[in-house]
Design an enzyme around this catalytic site. Structure first.
Site, short mmCIF file in Angstrom:
data_model
loop_
_atom_site.label_atom_id
_atom_site.label_comp_id
_atom_site.label_asym_id
_atom_site.label_seq_id
_atom_site.Cartn_x
_atom_site.Cartn_y
_atom_site.Cartn_z
N GLU A 12 0.55 -1.23 0.13
CA GLU A 12 0.23 -0.39 -0.15
C GLU A 12 0.72 1.58 -0.12
O GLU A 12 0.18 2.33 -0.24
CB GLU A 12 -0.75 0.13 1.27
CG GLU A 12 -1.89 -1.27 1.19
CD GLU A 12 -2.90 -1.38 2.72
OE1 GLU A 12 -3.72 -1.54 1.97
OE2 GLU A 12 -2.06 -0.73 3.25
N GLY B 131 -12.39 -4.21 1.94
CA GLY B 131 -13.28 -5.46 2.00
C GLY B 131 -14.98 -4.57 1.72
O GLY B 131 -14.92 -4.01 2.24
N ILE C 244 -12.75 -10.00 7.63
CA ILE C 244 -13.37 -10.66 7.10
C ILE C 244 -14.21 -11.38 5.68
O ILE C 244 -14.09 -10.79 4.74
CB ILE C 244 -15.14 -9.54 7.04
CG1 ILE C 244 -13.90 -8.57 8.51
CG2 ILE C 244 -15.95 -9.93 7.35
CD1 ILE C 244 -14.43 -9.17 9.88
N MET D 78 -8.43 -3.22 8.71
CA MET D 78 -8.35 -3.62 9.72
C MET D 78 -7.40 -2.34 10.34
O MET D 78 -6.75 -2.56 11.52
CB MET D 78 -7.63 -4.96 9.76
CG MET D 78 -7.99 -5.79 8.82
SD MET D 78 -7.15 -7.55 9.15
CE MET D 78 -7.08 -7.94 10.11
N GLU D 79 -7.79 -1.01 9.56
CA GLU D 79 -7.15 0.07 10.92
C GLU D 79 -7.68 1.15 11.25
O GLU D 79 -7.00 2.51 11.50
CB GLU D 79 -5.48 0.05 9.72
CG GLU D 79 -4.73 -1.15 9.98
CD GLU D 79 -4.92 -1.35 8.59
OE1 GLU D 79 -6.13 -1.23 7.43
OE2 GLU D 79 -4.93 -3.74 8.87
N ASP E 15 -11.73 -6.91 -2.20
CA ASP E 15 -12.27 -8.13 -2.47
C ASP E 15 -13.66 -7.90 -1.63
O ASP E 15 -14.16 -5.81 -1.50
CB ASP E 15 -12.20 -9.38 -1.08
CG ASP E 15 -11.94 -8.74 0.36
OD1 ASP E 15 -10.72 -7.99 0.42
OD2 ASP E 15 -12.32 -8.43 1.10
N1 ADE Z 1 -8.84 -5.59 4.05
C1 ADE Z 1 -9.39 -5.82 3.14
N2 ADE Z 1 -9.98 -6.82 2.59
C2 ADE Z 1 -10.72 -7.13 4.46
C3 ADE Z 1 -11.31 -7.93 4.53
N3 ADE Z 1 -12.16 -8.41 4.15
N4 ADE Z 1 -11.90 -8.10 5.94
C4 ADE Z 1 -10.33 -7.20 6.92
N5 ADE Z 1 -9.92 -6.46 5.95
C5 ADE Z 1 -9.55 -6.30 5.20
#
Ligand code: ADE
Length: 227
Positions: free
Chosen positions: A11, A77, A151, A171-172, A195
């Protein structure tokens, strides 16, 4: 001074590749990069995954390096099914979806004397909107939910959607937003979808991390140029 944070090397590498005169500093066990983009001095770092790492990085950028604005760039995500791989979304607000002290009567995501939803900076968001408009780039906005969990499960995804009205999960972001709220530093959080946080998420994340991270990084550098 502008600080740019990503979680993963993938990133931040597309950003480091476009900085000149890069100097590296080691603080704790992580690296911080100082460089110039156009005429703007910036610090950049990848925190490594998760809320604690992200909070450390944000704090060091502010307290050690004097950063006055933080831009977060990375992938997420999709929770909102109208978001597709490669789409950009910036956070209007962020929340920690894994905080649960409901046993004491607090709402999910809420921490006493801290709160639950962290707002991003309206001026930075406006700059992003104007860049998207000028360049004809589709830019979504909405609630981003953050937690120390990748997730990859339809039921968990639905739960996050219902509990927090979230549009994307990562996640941040909320950890960085929490640090910024604490220090009064304006924050912008941009994510490109890698995703759909479903059963295929692990596979798609691996396939699209690099391309989606680059889409986000390029847009964040456009913001740097405009500040
Ligand atoms: N970052 C990218 N995709 C993610 C997901 N599915 N869950 C948590 N963090 C992510």
């Amino acid at each position: 001074m502008i600080g740019i944070i990503g979680a993963m090397r993938e990133e931040i590498d597309p950003i480091l590749g476009k900085l000149s005169g890069v100097k590296t500093y080691l603080v704790g066990d992580n690296k911080y990069y100082e460089g110039v983009y156009g005429e703007k001095a910036v610090f950049a770092a990848y925190s490594r995954i998760g809320k604690v790492n992200a909070a450390i990085t944000a704090t060091i950028l502010i307290e050690r390096f004097g950063v006055k604005t933080i831009l977060f760039s990375g992938v997420a995500g999709a929770i909102n099914n109208s978001l597709h791989i490669g789409d950009l979304i910036y956070a209007t607000r962020l929340v920690q979806h894994d905080v649960d002290i409901t046993a004491f009567g607090h709402p999910l995501g809420f921490i006493p004397e801290t709160g639950d939803f962290f707002a991003t900076d309206p001026n930075l968001n406006k700059v992003a909107e104007s860049i998207a408009f000028e360049r004809g780039i589709k830019l979504g906005k909405g609630i981003i939910a953050t937690g120390d969990q990748f997730i990859a499960d339809g039921a968990k995804k639905t739960q996050i959607a219902e509990r927090y009205k979230a549009d994307a999960v990562e996640m941040e972001g909320a950890a960085v937003a929490c640090v910024c709220a604490s220090f009064g530093v304006p924050i912008f959080v941009l994510r490109s979808i890698s995703d759909a946080a479903d059963m295929d998420a692990g596979f798609n994340f691996d396939a699209f991390l690099e391309s989606s991270a680059r889409i986000s990084a390029d847009f964040v550098l456009d913001i740097v140029a405009k500040l």
